[in-house]
Design an enzyme around this catalytic site. Structure first.
Site, PDB file in Angstrom:
ATOM      1  N   ASN A 123       0.811  -1.218   0.000  1.00  0.00           N
ATOM      2  CA  ASN A 123       0.000   0.000   0.000  1.00  0.00           C
ATOM      3  C   ASN A 123       0.847   1.271   0.000  1.00  0.00           C
ATOM      4  O   ASN A 123       0.610   2.185  -0.788  1.00  0.00           O
ATOM      5  CB  ASN A 123      -0.959  -0.008   1.188  1.00  0.00           C
ATOM      6  CG  ASN A 123      -1.929  -1.174   1.131  1.00  0.00           C
ATOM      7  OD1 ASN A 123      -1.975  -1.874   0.113  1.00  0.00           O
ATOM      8  ND2 ASN A 123      -2.667  -1.412   2.194  1.00  0.00           N
ATOM      9  N   THR A 168     -14.563  38.375 -32.446  1.00  0.00           N
ATOM     10  CA  THR A 168     -15.386  37.989 -31.300  1.00  0.00           C
ATOM     11  C   THR A 168     -16.623  37.368 -31.917  1.00  0.00           C
ATOM     12  O   THR A 168     -17.057  37.790 -33.005  1.00  0.00           O
ATOM     13  CB  THR A 168     -15.770  39.184 -30.405  1.00  0.00           C
ATOM     14  OG1 THR A 168     -16.508  40.114 -31.198  1.00  0.00           O
ATOM     15  CG2 THR A 168     -14.550  39.891 -29.825  1.00  0.00           C
ATOM     16  N   HIS A 169     -17.145  36.328 -31.295  1.00  0.00           N
ATOM     17  CA  HIS A 169     -18.262  35.557 -31.872  1.00  0.00           C
ATOM     18  C   HIS A 169     -17.889  34.993 -33.241  1.00  0.00           C
ATOM     19  O   HIS A 169     -18.764  34.760 -34.076  1.00  0.00           O
ATOM     20  CB  HIS A 169     -19.532  36.401 -32.002  1.00  0.00           C
ATOM     21  CG  HIS A 169     -19.876  37.195 -30.782  1.00  0.00           C
ATOM     22  ND1 HIS A 169     -20.726  36.743 -29.797  1.00  0.00           N
ATOM     23  CD2 HIS A 169     -19.429  38.412 -30.359  1.00  0.00           C
ATOM     24  CE1 HIS A 169     -20.815  37.652 -28.838  1.00  0.00           C
ATOM     25  NE2 HIS A 169     -20.020  38.671 -29.147  1.00  0.00           N
ATOM     26  N   SER A 290      -6.369  12.970 -49.408  1.00  0.00           N
ATOM     27  CA  SER A 290      -7.590  12.164 -49.449  1.00  0.00           C
ATOM     28  C   SER A 290      -7.407  11.069 -50.484  1.00  0.00           C
ATOM     29  O   SER A 290      -6.726  11.268 -51.492  1.00  0.00           O
ATOM     30  CB  SER A 290      -8.765  13.063 -49.829  1.00  0.00           C
ATOM     31  OG  SER A 290      -9.808  12.297 -50.403  1.00  0.00           O
ATOM     32  N   LYS A 296      -7.181  17.581 -51.768  1.00  0.00           N
ATOM     33  CA  LYS A 296      -7.296  17.753 -50.322  1.00  0.00           C
ATOM     34  C   LYS A 296      -5.972  17.767 -49.584  1.00  0.00           C
ATOM     35  O   LYS A 296      -5.039  17.047 -49.928  1.00  0.00           O
ATOM     36  CB  LYS A 296      -8.164  16.630 -49.721  1.00  0.00           C
ATOM     37  CG  LYS A 296      -9.639  16.738 -50.022  1.00  0.00           C
ATOM     38  CD  LYS A 296     -10.305  17.982 -49.475  1.00  0.00           C
ATOM     39  CE  LYS A 296     -10.763  17.876 -48.052  1.00  0.00           C
ATOM     40  NZ  LYS A 296     -11.683  16.827 -47.729  1.00  0.00           N
ATOM     41  N   ASN A 298      -5.695  17.605 -45.579  1.00  0.00           N
ATOM     42  CA  ASN A 298      -6.515  17.613 -44.361  1.00  0.00           C
ATOM     43  C   ASN A 298      -5.665  17.844 -43.108  1.00  0.00           C
ATOM     44  O   ASN A 298      -4.591  17.265 -42.972  1.00  0.00           O
ATOM     45  CB  ASN A 298      -7.268  16.289 -44.240  1.00  0.00           C
ATOM     46  CG  ASN A 298      -8.283  16.108 -45.363  1.00  0.00           C
ATOM     47  OD1 ASN A 298      -8.879  17.089 -45.819  1.00  0.00           O
ATOM     48  ND2 ASN A 298      -8.442  14.887 -45.815  1.00  0.00           N
ATOM     49  N   GLU A 303      -6.725  18.065 -35.956  1.00  0.00           N
ATOM     50  CA  GLU A 303      -7.995  17.403 -35.597  1.00  0.00           C
ATOM     51  C   GLU A 303      -7.782  16.367 -34.503  1.00  0.00           C
ATOM     52  O   GLU A 303      -8.595  16.214 -33.586  1.00  0.00           O
ATOM     53  CB  GLU A 303      -8.601  16.723 -36.823  1.00  0.00           C
ATOM     54  CG  GLU A 303      -9.077  17.709 -37.877  1.00  0.00           C
ATOM     55  CD  GLU A 303      -9.490  16.978 -39.151  1.00  0.00           C
ATOM     56  OE1 GLU A 303     -10.697  16.831 -39.366  1.00  0.00           O
ATOM     57  OE2 GLU A 303      -8.610  16.538 -39.919  1.00  0.00           O
ATOM     58  N   TYR A 330      -6.592   2.000   2.448  1.00  0.00           N
ATOM     59  CA  TYR A 330      -6.431   1.430   1.119  1.00  0.00           C
ATOM     60  C   TYR A 330      -7.650   0.581   0.738  1.00  0.00           C
ATOM     61  O   TYR A 330      -8.180  -0.170   1.537  1.00  0.00           O
ATOM     62  CB  TYR A 330      -5.170   0.549   1.056  1.00  0.00           C
ATOM     63  CG  TYR A 330      -4.976  -0.076  -0.319  1.00  0.00           C
ATOM     64  CD1 TYR A 330      -4.308   0.605  -1.322  1.00  0.00           C
ATOM     65  CD2 TYR A 330      -5.520  -1.317  -0.624  1.00  0.00           C
ATOM     66  CE1 TYR A 330      -4.161   0.073  -2.589  1.00  0.00           C
ATOM     67  CE2 TYR A 330      -5.389  -1.868  -1.888  1.00  0.00           C
ATOM     68  CZ  TYR A 330      -4.711  -1.174  -2.869  1.00  0.00           C
ATOM     69  OH  TYR A 330      -4.579  -1.708  -4.118  1.00  0.00           O
ATOM     70  N   LYS A 338      -4.285   3.878 -11.861  1.00  0.00           N
ATOM     71  CA  LYS A 338      -3.032   4.178 -12.562  1.00  0.00           C
ATOM     72  C   LYS A 338      -3.171   4.281 -14.078  1.00  0.00           C
ATOM     73  O   LYS A 338      -2.691   5.239 -14.695  1.00  0.00           O
ATOM     74  CB  LYS A 338      -1.982   3.112 -12.204  1.00  0.00           C
ATOM     75  CG  LYS A 338      -1.572   3.178 -10.740  1.00  0.00           C
ATOM     76  CD  LYS A 338      -0.932   1.905 -10.276  1.00  0.00           C
ATOM     77  CE  LYS A 338      -1.965   0.817 -10.202  1.00  0.00           C
ATOM     78  NZ  LYS A 338      -1.494  -0.431  -9.599  1.00  0.00           N
TER      79      LYS A 338
HETATM   80  N1  ARG Z   1      -1.080  -3.252  -7.265  1.00  0.00           N
HETATM   81  C1  ARG Z   1      -1.746  -2.727  -6.130  1.00  0.00           C
HETATM   82  C2  ARG Z   1      -2.238  -1.287  -6.394  1.00  0.00           C
HETATM   83  O1  ARG Z   1      -1.814  -0.695  -7.314  1.00  0.00           O
HETATM   84  C3  ARG Z   1      -0.807  -2.733  -4.978  1.00  0.00           C
HETATM   85  C4  ARG Z   1      -1.440  -2.644  -3.631  1.00  0.00           C
HETATM   86  C5  ARG Z   1      -2.128  -3.897  -3.299  1.00  0.00           C
HETATM   87  N2  ARG Z   1      -2.495  -3.874  -1.914  1.00  0.00           N
HETATM   88  C6  ARG Z   1      -3.394  -4.704  -1.403  1.00  0.00           C
HETATM   89  N3  ARG Z   1      -3.662  -4.577  -0.164  1.00  0.00           N
HETATM   90  N4  ARG Z   1      -3.980  -5.620  -2.132  1.00  0.00           N
HETATM   91  O2  ARG Z   1      -3.066  -0.765  -5.717  1.00  0.00           O
END
Ligand code: ARG
Length: 482
Positions: A123, A168-169, A290, A296, A298, A303, A330, A338
């Site tokens: 954790n 503007t606009h 294109s 064209k 583009n 974009e 946790y 992530k």
């Molecule tokens: N891979 C886990 C995460 O990113 C690590 C922590 C896991 N901890 C647990 N108590 N299961 O959160």
């Protein structure tokens, strides 16, 4: 019931890292929803870095022997090399990168490998790794935006006196200079940079040593690991340290705003490059043809930037929603925080790079810009200002007189500076030929010298200020960490 002996290998499918009280492996559905090794792969470098700091601290504090400390260091460096050589394989049965690394460590250095996890938990480990990663992403974002600013400033210098219509606009409003327009985006990028810097300073506390949630009974030195990893100090509350991801939210919020700014310029580039505007020509390197329409060109890069700006915004919404309502400390929910950040960071970097390239390579069509600036009676405000400045008319009255003159020009199908003086005098008899000095667009921009205004001299002064800033930023760069 017989306790499974720790010396026996765990039952098949059981994670050997916590096999001690488990006799069955996860159901297939749990295995699939739990594992996201590819998503965690970007954290490997940070995980090793944090483990090196932790192991060194354990040895210095006498929590492990110096020999074990050395063995851990050697093993971690060997794994780092395997990662660099593309030799390190992640095993899904081991759930995450932390346990993959620890398991590899055990196979490389034996028993000592099992000492690394003393006085820490996954954790505080992942909270530390993720912070290290986001901190680097913030630095990369700043560097990408600085490159973007430099491209803007270079072009602004070149086109400090280039007249274009200001809108503007999206209606022609007043003439401006192209350099002034570009520098508006340099200002936005500067605030974006400061948002990343603020967030970086705020997040720079080290969670390592918070352990699972409550701290540890081992005599660890959190100041030492924090310093080792480049943090300002250790975080003050172990529950907060392992459970919040507001640093990632800060990153995504800053990235979202930066992305919105980049997408606004992308949209303008798209408009400018369409023949209906014809203000800029885009290089072949940033456009596509294109398959059916041979004429064209583009503006795909612009974009795609416009579309990709959705990525950090989407990630921000996802992460806010994941965080909302989680009890301390946790929760496995945090495992999912992530990947959206990694993706958004990649996307922000490519957006900044694409816009930097586009800005540097686009070629404005000065004639087309000027011609557009002379349409739409864009010097009407200058005429009204002249009436105030020369005849001392109240502005509201001047606005009214000018409105009537514009209508007259419209009926005659001519520009304001093409209208005969006598026609204007029929509306306001005190008007003199001197009024023509403010009706052309070059003079109109030359006169807007107020601080922050569009006059070429102001643009050049701003370019000089930016150059000074860049030079100072280079001098004050912190030494690169290995
Ligand atoms: N891979 C886990 C995460 O990113 C690590 C922590 C896991 N901890 C647990 N108590 N299961 O959160």
């Amino acid at each position: 019931m017989k306790e499974p002996s720790p010396s026996l290998p765990p039952a098949s499918g059981v994670n050997p890292m916590w096999g001690g009280h488990y006799s069955a492996g996860p159901a297939e559905a749990l295995a699939r929803i739990n594992v996201c090794l590819d998503a965690e792969r970007p954290l490997i470098a940070e995980d090793i870095e944090a483990s090196l700091a932790h192991a060194a601290m354990l040895a210095v504090q006498g929590i492990i022997t110096p020999e074990d400390g050395e063995a851990l260091r050697g093993g971690l460096l060997a794994i780092r090399q395997e990662v660099r050589d593309g030799q390190f394989v992640l095993t899904p049965d081991l759930e995450d990168v932390h346990m993959n690394i620890e398991s590899r460590l055990a196979s490389l250095i034996g028993e000592a490998g099992g000492r690394l996890h003393t006085a820490r938990s996954r954790n505080d480990q992942v909270a530390t790794d993720f912070r290290l990663w986001v901190r680097r992403a913030m630095d990369r974002a700043v560097a990408g935006l600085q490159a973007f600013q430099r491209a803007l400033v270079d072009q602004a210098e070149r086109y400090a006196a280039t007249v274009m219509p200001g809108f503007t606009h999206l209606q022609p409003a007043q003439p401006i200079t192209f350099g002034h327009h570009l520098l508006a985006y340099a200002e936005m990028a500067e605030r974006d940079i400061s948002r990343f810097r603020d967030a970086r300073a705020r997040m720079n506390e080290c969670p390592l040593g918070a352990a699972a949630l409550a701290g540890t009974s081992f005599p660890i030195d959190r100041e030492r690991t924090a310093k080792d990893l480049g943090f300002a100090g250790p975080s003050h509350n172990s529950l907060d340290a392992v459970s919040d991801r507001d640093f990632a939210l800060d990153y995504l919020a800053a990235a979202s705003i930066a992305g919105v700014h980049l997408s606004r310029l992308a949209e303008e580039v798209i408009l400018w490059s369409t023949p209906a505007f014809g203000f800029v020509k885009l290089p072949q390197t940033f456009t596509t043809g294109s398959s059916i329409m041979p004429q064209k060109r583009n503006p795909d890069a612009a974009e795609l930037v416009r579309a990709t700006s959705a990525s950090p915004i989407g990630a921000l919404m996802q992460l806010l929603t994941v965080m909302k309502g989680q009890p301390l400390a946790y929760n496995k929910d945090l495992h999912t925080t992530k990947l959206p950040v990694f993706r958004a960071a990649d996307d922000l970097e490519i957006m900044a790079a694409a816009m930097t390239g586009l800005v540097a390579a686009m070629e404005p069509d000065l004639k087309a810009m000027r011609a557009a600036a002379t349409r739409g009676y864009v010097t009407a405000t200058d005429l009204a200002d002249w009436l105030v400045q020369t005849l001392n008319l109240p502005f509201r009255r001047a606005h009214h007189v000018t409105g009537r003159i514009v209508v007259l020009a419209e009926t005659k199908g001519c520009r304001l500076d093409e209208l005969p003086l006598a026609d204007m005098q029929a509306i306001e008899p005190r008007l003199t030929a001197d009024v023509f000095t403010v009706l052309d667009v070059e003079r109109a921009v030359l006169r807007r010298t107020s601080f922050g205004g569009t006059a070429p001299e102001r643009v050049r002064a701003e370019v000089a200020r930016w150059r000074e800033r860049f030079a100072q930023a280079e001098e004050s760069l912190p030494p690169l960490r290995a």
